[in-house]
Structure formats: C-alpha cells, structure tokens
Design a protein around this motif. Sequence first.
Motif, PDB file in Angstrom:
ATOM      1  N   THR A  21       0.330   1.588   1.158  1.00 30.06           N
ATOM      2  CA  THR A  21       1.990   1.990   1.562  1.00 30.06           C
ATOM      3  C   THR A  21       2.460   1.010   1.166  1.00 30.06           C
ATOM      4  O   THR A  21       3.833   1.456   0.757  1.00 30.06           O
ATOM      5  CB  THR A  21       1.641   0.751   3.209  1.00 30.06           C
ATOM      6  OG1 THR A  21       1.760  -0.187   2.552  1.00 30.06           O
ATOM      7  CG2 THR A  21       1.291   1.129   3.887  1.00 30.06           C
ATOM      8  N   MET A  22       2.316   0.979   0.369  1.00 34.34           N
ATOM      9  CA  MET A  22       2.505   0.071  -1.349  1.00 34.34           C
ATOM     10  C   MET A  22       4.178  -0.832  -0.748  1.00 34.34           C
ATOM     11  O   MET A  22       4.956  -1.553  -1.338  1.00 34.34           O
ATOM     12  CB  MET A  22       4.059   0.846  -1.797  1.00 34.34           C
ATOM     13  CG  MET A  22       2.389   2.483  -2.694  1.00 34.34           C
ATOM     14  SD  MET A  22       1.990   1.076  -4.043  1.00 34.34           S
ATOM     15  CE  MET A  22       3.446   0.357  -5.425  1.00 34.34           C
ATOM     16  N   LYS A  23       3.684  -1.583   0.626  1.00 47.63           N
ATOM     17  CA  LYS A  23       4.290  -2.402   1.300  1.00 47.63           C
ATOM     18  C   LYS A  23       4.356  -4.076   0.235  1.00 47.63           C
ATOM     19  O   LYS A  23       3.197  -4.195  -0.608  1.00 47.63           O
ATOM     20  CB  LYS A  23       4.339  -2.625   1.891  1.00 47.63           C
ATOM     21  CG  LYS A  23       4.352  -4.302   2.858  1.00 47.63           C
ATOM     22  CD  LYS A  23       4.116  -4.588   4.688  1.00 47.63           C
ATOM     23  CE  LYS A  23       4.479  -5.815   4.379  1.00 47.63           C
ATOM     24  NZ  LYS A  23       4.002  -6.049   6.246  1.00 47.63           N
ATOM     25  N   PRO A  24       5.631  -4.880  -0.073  1.00 47.42           N
ATOM     26  CA  PRO A  24       4.987  -5.817  -1.544  1.00 47.42           C
ATOM     27  C   PRO A  24       4.280  -6.442   0.216  1.00 47.42           C
ATOM     28  O   PRO A  24       4.960  -6.537   1.449  1.00 47.42           O
ATOM     29  CB  PRO A  24       6.556  -6.001  -1.770  1.00 47.42           C
ATOM     30  CG  PRO A  24       7.285  -5.157  -1.811  1.00 47.42           C
ATOM     31  CD  PRO A  24       6.948  -4.143   0.054  1.00 47.42           C
ATOM     32  N   LEU A  25       3.734  -7.508  -0.534  1.00 48.67           N
ATOM     33  CA  LEU A  25       2.764  -8.515   0.086  1.00 48.67           C
ATOM     34  C   LEU A  25       3.004  -9.716  -0.146  1.00 48.67           C
ATOM     35  O   LEU A  25       3.128 -11.654   0.455  1.00 48.67           O
ATOM     36  CB  LEU A  25       1.523  -8.281  -0.169  1.00 48.67           C
ATOM     37  CG  LEU A  25       1.023  -7.488   0.829  1.00 48.67           C
ATOM     38  CD1 LEU A  25      -0.191  -6.951   0.691  1.00 48.67           C
ATOM     39  CD2 LEU A  25       1.293  -6.620   1.834  1.00 48.67           C
ATOM     40  N   ALA A  26       3.647  -9.899  -1.582  1.00 53.52           N
ATOM     41  CA  ALA A  26       3.275 -11.248  -2.300  1.00 53.52           C
ATOM     42  C   ALA A  26       4.105 -11.373  -3.186  1.00 53.52           C
ATOM     43  O   ALA A  26       3.970 -10.536  -4.219  1.00 53.52           O
ATOM     44  CB  ALA A  26       1.904 -11.853  -2.928  1.00 53.52           C
ATOM     45  N   VAL A  27       4.733 -12.665  -4.061  1.00 54.12           N
ATOM     46  CA  VAL A  27       5.208 -12.677  -5.563  1.00 54.12           C
ATOM     47  C   VAL A  27       4.964 -13.900  -5.756  1.00 54.12           C
ATOM     48  O   VAL A  27       5.536 -15.025  -5.282  1.00 54.12           O
ATOM     49  CB  VAL A  27       6.927 -12.399  -5.485  1.00 54.12           C
ATOM     50  CG1 VAL A  27       7.780 -12.587  -7.381  1.00 54.12           C
ATOM     51  CG2 VAL A  27       7.345 -10.953  -5.430  1.00 54.12           C
ATOM     52  N   LEU A  28       4.224 -13.949  -6.653  1.00 49.83           N
ATOM     53  CA  LEU A  28       3.535 -15.526  -7.653  1.00 49.83           C
ATOM     54  C   LEU A  28       4.098 -15.564  -8.681  1.00 49.83           C
ATOM     55  O   LEU A  28       4.477 -14.950  -9.612  1.00 49.83           O
ATOM     56  CB  LEU A  28       1.932 -14.759  -7.631  1.00 49.83           C
ATOM     57  CG  LEU A  28       0.854 -14.547  -6.885  1.00 49.83           C
ATOM     58  CD1 LEU A  28      -0.352 -14.059  -7.192  1.00 49.83           C
ATOM     59  CD2 LEU A  28       1.714 -14.527  -5.835  1.00 49.83           C
TER      60      LEU A  28
ATOM     61  N   ILE B 295       4.093 -12.358 -10.903  1.00 49.10           N
ATOM     62  CA  ILE B 295       2.777 -11.121 -10.252  1.00 49.10           C
ATOM     63  C   ILE B 295       3.067 -10.575  -9.611  1.00 49.10           C
ATOM     64  O   ILE B 295       3.162 -11.479  -8.161  1.00 49.10           O
ATOM     65  CB  ILE B 295       1.386 -12.158 -10.689  1.00 49.10           C
ATOM     66  CG1 ILE B 295       1.125 -12.854 -12.045  1.00 49.10           C
ATOM     67  CG2 ILE B 295       0.290 -11.368 -10.553  1.00 49.10           C
ATOM     68  CD1 ILE B 295       0.502 -14.101 -11.705  1.00 49.10           C
ATOM     69  N   ARG B 296       3.092  -9.406  -8.966  1.00 50.19           N
ATOM     70  CA  ARG B 296       3.465  -8.667  -7.442  1.00 50.19           C
ATOM     71  C   ARG B 296       2.636  -8.278  -6.939  1.00 50.19           C
ATOM     72  O   ARG B 296       2.026  -7.488  -7.687  1.00 50.19           O
ATOM     73  CB  ARG B 296       5.116  -7.578  -7.621  1.00 50.19           C
ATOM     74  CG  ARG B 296       5.920  -8.796  -8.005  1.00 50.19           C
ATOM     75  CD  ARG B 296       6.837  -7.664  -8.021  1.00 50.19           C
ATOM     76  NE  ARG B 296       8.441  -8.310  -8.185  1.00 50.19           N
ATOM     77  CZ  ARG B 296       9.217  -8.880  -9.048  1.00 50.19           C
ATOM     78  NH1 ARG B 296       8.223  -8.991  -9.269  1.00 50.19           N
ATOM     79  NH2 ARG B 296      10.388  -9.864  -8.275  1.00 50.19           N
ATOM     80  N   VAL B 297       2.139  -8.561  -5.954  1.00 48.40           N
ATOM     81  CA  VAL B 297       1.193  -7.967  -5.002  1.00 48.40           C
ATOM     82  C   VAL B 297       1.645  -6.542  -3.751  1.00 48.40           C
ATOM     83  O   VAL B 297       2.597  -6.857  -3.261  1.00 48.40           O
ATOM     84  CB  VAL B 297       0.011  -8.828  -4.713  1.00 48.40           C
ATOM     85  CG1 VAL B 297      -0.645  -8.405  -3.607  1.00 48.40           C
ATOM     86  CG2 VAL B 297      -0.380  -9.747  -5.897  1.00 48.40           C
ATOM     87  N   PHE B 298       1.009  -5.371  -3.794  1.00 44.85           N
ATOM     88  CA  PHE B 298       1.421  -3.820  -3.450  1.00 44.85           C
ATOM     89  C   PHE B 298      -0.215  -4.222  -2.214  1.00 44.85           C
ATOM     90  O   PHE B 298      -0.608  -4.264  -2.983  1.00 44.85           O
ATOM     91  CB  PHE B 298       2.144  -3.554  -3.861  1.00 44.85           C
ATOM     92  CG  PHE B 298       2.653  -3.646  -4.423  1.00 44.85           C
ATOM     93  CD1 PHE B 298       4.196  -3.638  -3.772  1.00 44.85           C
ATOM     94  CD2 PHE B 298       3.052  -4.415  -5.770  1.00 44.85           C
ATOM     95  CE1 PHE B 298       5.087  -3.470  -4.807  1.00 44.85           C
ATOM     96  CE2 PHE B 298       4.222  -4.290  -6.115  1.00 44.85           C
ATOM     97  CZ  PHE B 298       5.500  -4.186  -6.045  1.00 44.85           C
ATOM     98  N   HIS B 299       0.192  -3.746  -0.595  1.00 43.87           N
ATOM     99  CA  HIS B 299      -0.863  -2.781  -0.021  1.00 43.87           C
ATOM    100  C   HIS B 299      -1.045  -1.233  -0.721  1.00 43.87           C
ATOM    101  O   HIS B 299       0.668  -1.226  -0.781  1.00 43.87           O
ATOM    102  CB  HIS B 299       0.011  -2.663   1.282  1.00 43.87           C
ATOM    103  CG  HIS B 299      -1.278  -2.132   2.410  1.00 43.87           C
ATOM    104  ND1 HIS B 299      -1.187  -1.043   2.081  1.00 43.87           N
ATOM    105  CD2 HIS B 299      -2.038  -2.881   2.678  1.00 43.87           C
ATOM    106  CE1 HIS B 299      -2.385  -0.555   2.868  1.00 43.87           C
ATOM    107  NE2 HIS B 299      -3.153  -1.516   3.438  1.00 43.87           N
TER     108      HIS B 299
END
Length: 291
Positions: free
Chosen positions: A248-255, A241-245
């Motif tokens: 900005t589409m900045k990557p925030l987390a990879v679960l 699961i990937r989470v982005f802002h």
Amino acid sequence: MAAPPPPDPQFVLRGTQSAVHALHFCGGAQGQGHPLLLSGSLSGLVHIWSLQTRRAVATLDGHEGQCVTWLQTLPQGHQLLSQGRDLKLCLWDLAEGRNAVVDSVRLESIGFCRGSVLARGHQHWTLAVPGRGSDEANSSPRPLLLAGYEDGSVALWDVSERKVCSRIACHTEPVMALDFDSQKARGVSGSAEKALAVWSLDEQQALQALRTQELTNPGIADVKIRPDRKILATAGWDHRIRVFHWWTMKPLAVLAFHSATVHCVAFATDGLLAAGSRDQRISVWSLYPRT
C-alpha cells in the motif's frame, strides 16, 4: 488514540571510525547459524560484525583508502565482492578465517552506481558493473537487469541481447537506489527528489509507472524491500530511516536515531534491519516481526 512512538534500535555498532556507505547481511561461516553483518566505510575498510558479540571480528583493507560503495556475498557464502571509489571491484576469499583478495577488476566509471549480481546456482553467476558505455556481456538464458540513470529513468536490459527492453521516466533527479520484488513483479526507486516511484514489469517485459509516494524531505540514498515482501525501508539524506508497507506504501515509521545522512539500509533474512550513516554508527532494528 495516538500512535505509539517509534522504537529505539535493538543495538548500535560503533568502531568504523568513518562514515558507513554499504551494508550486507550474510550467513555465518563454517555452518554456524548466526548471521554476520558486513559494512563498507568511507575510509575504504570493510568490517565484518558478529551480531552476537556486537563487535567487529575482521577488517578488510583492499580499496586504498577510497570509499566502499557496495558489498555482496556470492552463492557459496565464503566469497565477497566489494566495490570502491578507487575504481576497483575486489573478490575476497573469506573461507576458514581467510581475508585475502583473490581477484580484482578495474572499473571504467563509478559515480553513484553500485554493481549487481545475478546468481543462477552455486557455480554460475553474472556480474553487472557500472561503465560509460554499453559494454558486451555474455550470459544465458536471457537474464534481465534493471538499471537507474542520472536522467531519472529506470531501464530494463536484456543482457544476452545487449539491448534495452523498456524504459520509463520515474524521477526528475538522478536515481540513487532501486529494489525489485520478483514475486509481485513490482519495483521501487528513490532519487534526490522528495518522492519514491513505484513501477511494475508486465509479461511483455514492459515497465509501467504505478504511483509516487511523496516524502517530507528530499534525498533517498538507498531503498530495500524486506525478504518477506511486507515492508520496505529507505535511507534518507535528512538523517531518517523511513519504513513503508510495501503493497500500500502506507508510511509505518520514521526512525530518527542518526545525527547525519543515512547512506544505506539492509535487511537480514530473519527481518532484522540495519542502517549505516555518516555519523559513523550502524543501527540495528527489529521492526514488525515476520509472521
């Protein structure tokens, strides 16, 4: 300073005994404030989960053992639509503990395409379902529908006029999922390739490509923007699961909790994130609390 490690799920729901292909949050029944989570499985069952007890409170069986691919409650809250690979769309009555199919529609074609509902008040809504051609639809005033295609394009339809207003090439592989932010007039789509596409809709109803967000691995099964429009989450073939802002589409987390393909993600109105996987588990996460 190193970034903190990703969190663990707040809790995990087990018991579907089959891969999870669809998720949808809805408000609690009979005025109860506690939301429920609905899941659709490869075995054709829909489970209704209490997030308080973390157990299934009901199981719906209406798709003859065929995979459930889409779930959506209607504005009244006690009616549920479920779409399955049995080429059937079911309307369920869930009021007062009932779990009966009150109507169903046969579909022409299924592929990977999910239905969509445009709600215009509690008594009037428009349903779009996948088909082979451009079938007629009767609706007003001028609802618009976004659709992703196997050729990698995204199109905007004027449903009343039954015509495409705008179309853009977003991907080199079939579009697997898309979501749209109506406040920012901006959308995002995922496909079998290693990138997300971000696009916008201008006042002339023309789609414009904005950017692509490269990914580590190919294959996005689902993408959802959180209701507060701050972050988005993707379901990956790579079990992540990937989470982005969202802006900005900045990557925030990879679960990296699941051990097989993540097929679907869903956000609750309070920001809770759920993800369903081929590993038969549903993970529920509390990330970046809403402010």
